[in-house]
Design a protein around this motif. Structure first.
Motif, short mmCIF file in Angstrom:
data_model
loop_
_atom_site.label_atom_id
_atom_site.label_comp_id
_atom_site.label_asym_id
_atom_site.label_seq_id
_atom_site.Cartn_x
_atom_site.Cartn_y
_atom_site.Cartn_z
N GLU A 1 9.87 -8.61 1.56
CA GLU A 1 9.41 -7.36 0.63
C GLU A 1 9.09 -6.51 1.63
O GLU A 1 8.26 -6.67 2.75
CB GLU A 1 8.22 -7.69 -0.25
N LYS B 1 14.47 -4.25 0.51
CA LYS B 1 13.80 -4.77 -0.61
C LYS B 1 12.21 -4.21 -0.70
O LYS B 1 11.40 -4.20 0.04
CB LYS B 1 13.52 -6.29 -0.55
N ASP C 1 9.23 -3.37 -3.78
CA ASP C 1 8.75 -3.57 -4.85
C ASP C 1 9.48 -4.52 -5.84
O ASP C 1 9.74 -4.44 -7.06
CB ASP C 1 8.44 -2.40 -5.93
N GLY C 2 10.24 -5.73 -5.13
CA GLY C 2 10.85 -6.46 -5.61
C GLY C 2 12.31 -5.94 -5.99
O GLY C 2 13.22 -6.72 -6.52
#
Length: 108
Positions: A16, A33, A35-36
């Protein structure tokens, strides 16, 4: 130009808030990547031939900043946010297949 989805790295390897440069055949791709969500754009700055993955990830703006002249590019659209870059970089489609990030043509 990517014409089909190509497996890259396991999703678990892209942490992340990080980005990574990849070579997929003749294409240079940056994956990030935030916030997911996983984004994929061309890794070569449209203003001056350098790797965007050597720059900074601007997480709150969903952008990557070129290490040479500070132009920022949207991870969503590939559009430059400021000069000196004027041309966008290509944006790729992303899908996860069996836990592996696959990069390919962007959906219309």
């Amino acid at each position: 130009m990517l014409t089909e989805f190509t497996p890259t790295i396991p999703e678990s390897e892209l942490l992340e808030g990080t980005m990574q440069g990849l070579e997929l055949g003749d294409e240079r791709v940056l994956i990030a990547k935030i916030d997911g969500e996983i984004y994929a754009i061309n890794n070569i700055c449209s203003h001056f031939h350098t790797y965007l993955s050597n720059g900074d990830l601007i997480i709150d703006r969903l952008e990557v900043q070129c290490p040479l002249h500070d132009s920022c590019f949207s991870l969503k659209t590939g559009e430059p946010a400021d000069i000196p870059a004027e041309d966008p970089v290509e944006v790729y489609g992303v899908k996860i297949d069996g836990g592996v990030i696959c990069v390919g043509p962007r959906a219309a």
